[in-house]
Design a protein around this motif. Structure first.
Motif, PDB file in Angstrom:
ATOM      1  N   MET A 267      -5.054  37.098 -23.400  1.00 54.49           N
ATOM      2  CA  MET A 267      -6.478  36.797 -23.534  1.00 54.49           C
ATOM      3  C   MET A 267      -7.317  37.703 -22.656  1.00 54.49           C
ATOM      4  O   MET A 267      -8.378  38.201 -23.086  1.00 54.49           O
ATOM      5  N   PHE A 268      -6.872  37.947 -21.435  1.00 53.38           N
ATOM      6  CA  PHE A 268      -7.650  38.823 -20.553  1.00 53.38           C
ATOM      7  C   PHE A 268      -7.576  40.278 -21.009  1.00 53.38           C
ATOM      8  O   PHE A 268      -8.537  41.034 -20.813  1.00 53.38           O
ATOM      9  N   THR A 269      -6.482  40.672 -21.606  1.00 50.97           N
ATOM     10  CA  THR A 269      -6.420  42.014 -22.183  1.00 50.97           C
ATOM     11  C   THR A 269      -7.485  42.173 -23.254  1.00 50.97           C
ATOM     12  O   THR A 269      -8.188  43.201 -23.308  1.00 50.97           O
ATOM     13  N   ALA A 270      -7.636  41.163 -24.100  1.00 51.37           N
ATOM     14  CA  ALA A 270      -8.667  41.210 -25.140  1.00 51.37           C
ATOM     15  C   ALA A 270     -10.056  41.246 -24.522  1.00 51.37           C
ATOM     16  O   ALA A 270     -10.920  42.024 -24.951  1.00 51.37           O
ATOM     17  N   LEU A 271     -10.293  40.423 -23.514  1.00 52.97           N
ATOM     18  CA  LEU A 271     -11.603  40.435 -22.858  1.00 52.97           C
ATOM     19  C   LEU A 271     -11.890  41.805 -22.252  1.00 52.97           C
ATOM     20  O   LEU A 271     -13.018  42.296 -22.309  1.00 52.97           O
ATOM     21  N   GLY A 272     -10.869  42.422 -21.663  1.00 46.01           N
ATOM     22  CA  GLY A 272     -11.068  43.705 -21.012  1.00 46.01           C
ATOM     23  C   GLY A 272     -11.463  44.813 -21.963  1.00 46.01           C
ATOM     24  O   GLY A 272     -12.206  45.729 -21.582  1.00 46.01           O
ATOM     25  N   VAL A 273     -10.980  44.780 -23.203  1.00 47.84           N
ATOM     26  CA  VAL A 273     -11.340  45.819 -24.174  1.00 47.84           C
ATOM     27  C   VAL A 273     -12.565  45.423 -24.984  1.00 47.84           C
ATOM     28  O   VAL A 273     -12.939  46.114 -25.930  1.00 47.84           O
ATOM     29  N   GLY A 274     -13.207  44.303 -24.616  1.00 43.46           N
ATOM     30  CA  GLY A 274     -14.426  43.882 -25.302  1.00 43.46           C
ATOM     31  C   GLY A 274     -14.196  43.052 -26.541  1.00 43.46           C
ATOM     32  O   GLY A 274     -15.148  42.769 -27.282  1.00 43.46           O
ATOM     33  N   ALA A 275     -12.961  42.624 -26.793  1.00 45.80           N
ATOM     34  CA  ALA A 275     -12.660  41.803 -27.969  1.00 45.80           C
ATOM     35  C   ALA A 275     -12.797  40.326 -27.587  1.00 45.80           C
ATOM     36  O   ALA A 275     -11.807  39.595 -27.483  1.00 45.80           O
ATOM     37  N   TYR A 276     -14.031  39.890 -27.393  1.00 50.36           N
ATOM     38  CA  TYR A 276     -14.264  38.529 -26.910  1.00 50.36           C
ATOM     39  C   TYR A 276     -13.895  37.492 -27.968  1.00 50.36           C
ATOM     40  O   TYR A 276     -13.358  36.430 -27.639  1.00 50.36           O
ATOM     41  N   GLY A 277     -14.173  37.774 -29.233  1.00 50.09           N
ATOM     42  CA  GLY A 277     -13.818  36.846 -30.300  1.00 50.09           C
ATOM     43  C   GLY A 277     -12.317  36.610 -30.391  1.00 50.09           C
ATOM     44  O   GLY A 277     -11.864  35.459 -30.410  1.00 50.09           O
ATOM     45  N   PRO A 278     -11.488  37.667 -30.451  1.00 45.25           N
ATOM     46  CA  PRO A 278     -10.033  37.451 -30.448  1.00 45.25           C
ATOM     47  C   PRO A 278      -9.526  36.704 -29.227  1.00 45.25           C
ATOM     48  O   PRO A 278      -8.584  35.909 -29.325  1.00 45.25           O
ATOM     49  N   ALA A 279     -10.138  36.939 -28.065  1.00 42.90           N
ATOM     50  CA  ALA A 279      -9.705  36.226 -26.854  1.00 42.90           C
ATOM     51  C   ALA A 279      -9.921  34.726 -27.005  1.00 42.90           C
ATOM     52  O   ALA A 279      -9.026  33.922 -26.714  1.00 42.90           O
ATOM     53  N   ILE A 280     -11.102  34.333 -27.466  1.00 48.09           N
ATOM     54  CA  ILE A 280     -11.385  32.912 -27.637  1.00 48.09           C
ATOM     55  C   ILE A 280     -10.601  32.353 -28.818  1.00 48.09           C
ATOM     56  O   ILE A 280     -10.176  31.184 -28.796  1.00 48.09           O
ATOM     57  N   PHE A 281     -10.361  33.163 -29.825  1.00 54.99           N
ATOM     58  CA  PHE A 281      -9.548  32.717 -30.957  1.00 54.99           C
ATOM     59  C   PHE A 281      -8.128  32.387 -30.484  1.00 54.99           C
ATOM     60  O   PHE A 281      -7.549  31.357 -30.857  1.00 54.99           O
ATOM     61  N   HIS A 282      -7.567  33.243 -29.636  1.00 57.40           N
ATOM     62  CA  HIS A 282      -6.225  32.975 -29.120  1.00 57.40           C
ATOM     63  C   HIS A 282      -6.236  31.774 -28.184  1.00 57.40           C
ATOM     64  O   HIS A 282      -5.275  30.991 -28.154  1.00 57.40           O
ATOM     65  N   LEU A 283      -7.297  31.617 -27.411  1.00 55.28           N
ATOM     66  CA  LEU A 283      -7.429  30.422 -26.578  1.00 55.28           C
ATOM     67  C   LEU A 283      -7.376  29.166 -27.459  1.00 55.28           C
ATOM     68  O   LEU A 283      -6.713  28.178 -27.122  1.00 55.28           O
ATOM     69  N   PHE A 284      -8.075  29.222 -28.589  1.00 54.59           N
ATOM     70  CA  PHE A 284      -8.161  28.083 -29.507  1.00 54.59           C
ATOM     71  C   PHE A 284      -6.800  27.768 -30.126  1.00 54.59           C
ATOM     72  O   PHE A 284      -6.334  26.626 -30.091  1.00 54.59           O
ATOM     73  N   THR A 285      -6.139  28.769 -30.680  1.00 56.00           N
ATOM     74  CA  THR A 285      -4.848  28.522 -31.331  1.00 56.00           C
ATOM     75  C   THR A 285      -3.760  28.213 -30.308  1.00 56.00           C
ATOM     76  O   THR A 285      -2.893  27.362 -30.537  1.00 56.00           O
ATOM     77  N   HIS A 286      -3.811  28.903 -29.174  1.00 55.03           N
ATOM     78  CA  HIS A 286      -2.812  28.696 -28.126  1.00 55.03           C
ATOM     79  C   HIS A 286      -2.812  27.245 -27.639  1.00 55.03           C
ATOM     80  O   HIS A 286      -1.759  26.696 -27.285  1.00 55.03           O
ATOM     81  N   ALA A 287      -3.978  26.625 -27.616  1.00 52.90           N
ATOM     82  CA  ALA A 287      -4.053  25.235 -27.165  1.00 52.90           C
ATOM     83  C   ALA A 287      -3.163  24.338 -28.005  1.00 52.90           C
ATOM     84  O   ALA A 287      -2.490  23.435 -27.473  1.00 52.90           O
TER      85      ALA A 287
END
Length: 670
Positions: free
Chosen positions: A350-370
């Motif tokens: 998730m932080f890798t995605a945030l670091g490259v500016g992919a905020y949507g994929p980061a939150i998407f993975h947060l959602f599914t990962h839960a």
């Protein structure tokens, strides 16, 4: 409706905490579970109706909190798409954990206290995700830290649980110190801690740093209109321009996220936190608390977009954490610790995605990962419940026929975790890997490489867990195997719900989170500026790059199958031949030993020196203890004169008369 969603868990905490003994365990369980079911249903209604509608960001004022000089902090709820996603995650998982705990904690005599802590944690997490300013967020941030301390150390009779709770509390304080400094820096830069003012000021700074003219529309954002070369802050004795100040502030905020989300360096508390009851692991360390750092960075994405240096550092730490935790998970034998390191690794994604500016994929993975990680933890709890509280996978094996429902739930969770096609993890995790490949910062390709390798390792340790636990010959004691049984329905129903999320959450919500409906869905809840092309570029990457995570998943499965099904003696042979590497991974890269050498033991030595020498010998020795000792010495000698013999008193009188005569003679001479 939103006020009810937030306050229902607080009401449950107060009821169970204040009246638990009078109401009894069952009444507390049913009351708090009912409150959580209502909160979860309302969260889904809000998510579907508001999240997929045309609504603007809502602000629900509750009360005025702090007014001091230029600081104005109101207690209010900020409702946008990001908030709604987190409400669904927090309340859904918390509700299922509450219900699951009725069965799992059935024999515990302190159930009212346990359920009170669960509801307190849920309330604090809701305050964090609905906050409309950084101070309110910090309140929720510290609240979940307190609740996690109470839950990890719930079985306080166990020294290991107490130590784990203290470790989690102390390590998180390190990150929280950085977070607090970051909030102070935000106030210095933007003159406010309210998100609306901060984001407006961030737009002004972006224009300034980009060479455009500042166009501050509000007095609160006036400080953001400094030129790029003006000195706006001093930090650690260094004068900083606006660009440098923003970078420092972002790094301090990320320091807080590293602690709460267990990133490399501040991760050591997460595996030890498995000392708490398994429902605690599912709630706190899989789906909610550990994602607080991801949420905070996503919320502050307009500010982080101002510093490419900070985003690059986030990418590096996230990718390294994903790889590090995956390597450690390869050799762990405690079933909960394997899943815990998996959580640490997925947070790195998730932080890798945030670091490259992919905020949507980061939150998407947060959602599914839960969904799939809570499923794995609760499934592990079902296994532990079946084998008389045993957690060592080396003492399991052959459980597939005894607990088939739990087995298939664990298979579904593992498939989603490894990114099996069309499961939830397939859509969200692969999106992060593709975004890293398409990223533009200097560590984007590093992030892609580390996450691809971690995908293979994730598949291996996930199937290793399944094979060691459910396949092969039983390795548990005969009396344990005789009592192996499937969990009751109250524990299995939550698994079914989570399994549905693990299977279908990706395909249902992909379009909104990261697809063509991205900008419409998020509606400024995340940064969607024109300078961020990652989501567009990730759809144009080569087919082999997009297919590579699936190949890694298959490869990890095949290796695990050979080592634990075809040739079960192979793992021991490899560990023997590569003893150094095996111990390095088994001891978690020796981070705990290193920290013990660098920080813990020196701190103990300093404390012991200050205690024994500074306090004991110097302060007390020269102070009250020294004075009292001298008084005792003098009085001890005086007491000896009171012997009761007449000639002693006569001798003392004679000495006194002689002294008086001598004094008179000398005094008269003068």
């Amino acid at each position: 409706m939103y006020t009810i969603i937030v306050l229902l868990p607080l009401a449950g905490f107060l009821i169970a905490g204040l009246f638990g003994k009078q109401l009894g365990a069952k009444a507390c369980e049913y009351t708090l579970c009912s409150f959580m079911v209502v909160a979860a249903v309302l969260s889904w209604i809000a998510f579907i109706s508001f999240g997929f509608g045309e609504g603007e960001t809502l602000r629900v004022p509750l009360l005025q909190w702090i007014q001091s000089g230029g600081l104005d902090v109101s207690w209010s709820l900020r409702i946008d798409r990001l908030t709604l996603v987190m409400l669904v995650v927090v309340n859904t998982v918390s509700t299922l954990v509450h219900i699951y705990s009725i069965g799992y904690m059935h024999h515990d005599p302190h159930r009212p206290r346990f359920f009170a802590y669960l509801s307190l944690f849920t309330f604090a997490m809701l305050m964090l995700v609905t906050s409309n300013n950084l101070v309110q967020m910090f309140f929720g941030w510290e609240g979940v830290g307190l609740a996690s301390y109470l839950l990890i150390g719930f079985w306080y009779q166990k020294p290991s649980a107490n130590a784990a709770a203290m470790k989690a509390f102390i390590v998180n304080r390190v990150g929280d110190f950085g977070f607090a400094l970051g909030i102070f820096g935000i106030f210095v830069l933007f003159g406010s801690v309210n998100f609306d003012t901060i984001f407006a000021g961030a737009a002004d700074v972006a224009a300034t740093l980009g060479g455009g003219a500042a166009h501050s529309a509000a007095e609160a954002g006036a400080q953001a209109a400094h030129g790029a070369g003006d000195i706006v802050m001093t930090f650690a004795g260094y004068a900083l321009t606006m660009g440098g100040a923003v970078t420092v502030v972002c790094l301090l905020l990320f320091m807080g996220a590293m602690g709460k989300s267990a990133q490399l360096g501040l991760h050591t508390w997460l595996p030890d936190a498995m000392e708490g009851p398994t429902p605690v692991s599912a709630l706190i360390h899989a789906a909610t608390m550990v994602t607080a750092g991801v949420f905070m960075l996503a919320r502050m994405s307009p500010v982080f977009e101002l510093s490419s240096t900070a985003l690059t550092f986030v990418t590096f730490i996230g990718a390294t954490t994903a790889f590090f935790a995956a390597t450690v998970g390869l050799v762990q034998n405690d079933i909960k610790r394997v899943i815990a390191y998996s959580t640490c690794s997925q947070l790195g994604y998730m932080f890798t995605a945030l670091g490259v500016g992919a905020y949507g994929p980061a939150i998407f993975h947060l959602f599914t990962h839960a969904f799939f990680k809570a499923l794995l933890f609760l499934g592990a709890g079902s296994v532990i419940h079946a084998v008389s509280d045993e957690q060592d996978m080396r003492r399991m094996g052959g459980l597939r026929k005894h607990i088939p429902i739990t087995y298939w739930m664990m298979v579904i969770g593992s498939l989603a975790l490894t990114g099996f096609p069309f499961t939830a993890g397939y859509y969200s995790k692969d999106a992060i890997i593709e975004a890293a490949y398409a990223g533009h910062n200097s560590f984007a390709l590093y992030g892609w490489g580390m996450t691809v390798i971690a995908a293979a390792l994730t598949s291996f340790y996930s199937w290793r867990l399944l094979f060691m636990t459910f396949h092969g010959k039983p390795r548990a004691a005969a009396d344990v195997m005789h009592h192996v049984h499937e969990s009751p329905a109250v524990m299995l129903v939550p698994l079914f719900v989570l399994a549905a999320g693990a299977l279908f959450a990706g395909i249902v919500f992909e379009h909104a989170f990261i697809g063509e409906g991205y900008e419409h869905f998020w509606h400024a809840a995340l940064y969607t500026g024109t300078n961020n092309h990652v989501l567009h570029d990730m759809h144009a990457i080569p087919f082999l790059v997009s297919f590579l995570p699936t190949l890694m998943m298959v490869g990890g499965f095949l290796v695990a199958y050979v080592m634990y099904i075809s040739r079960p003696s192979l793992p021991k042979d490899l560990a023997t031949r590569n003893r150094g590497l095996y111990l390095f991974l088994l001891n978690k890269w020796y981070f705990d030993e290193l920290y013990d050498f660098l920080f813990v033991q020196p701190a103990k030595r300093i404390g012991r020196t200050l205690w024994k020498t500074g306090d004991g010998k110097i302060i007390d020795g020269l102070g009250p203890d020294g004075v009292s000792a001298r008084v005792l010495d003098v009085t001890g000698r005086v007491v000896r004169l009171q012997s009761g013999y007449l000639y002693h008193y006569a001798f003392a009188m004679l000495i006194g008369v002689a002294a008086l005569v001598t004094w008179g003679m000398l005094g008269g001479a003068n």
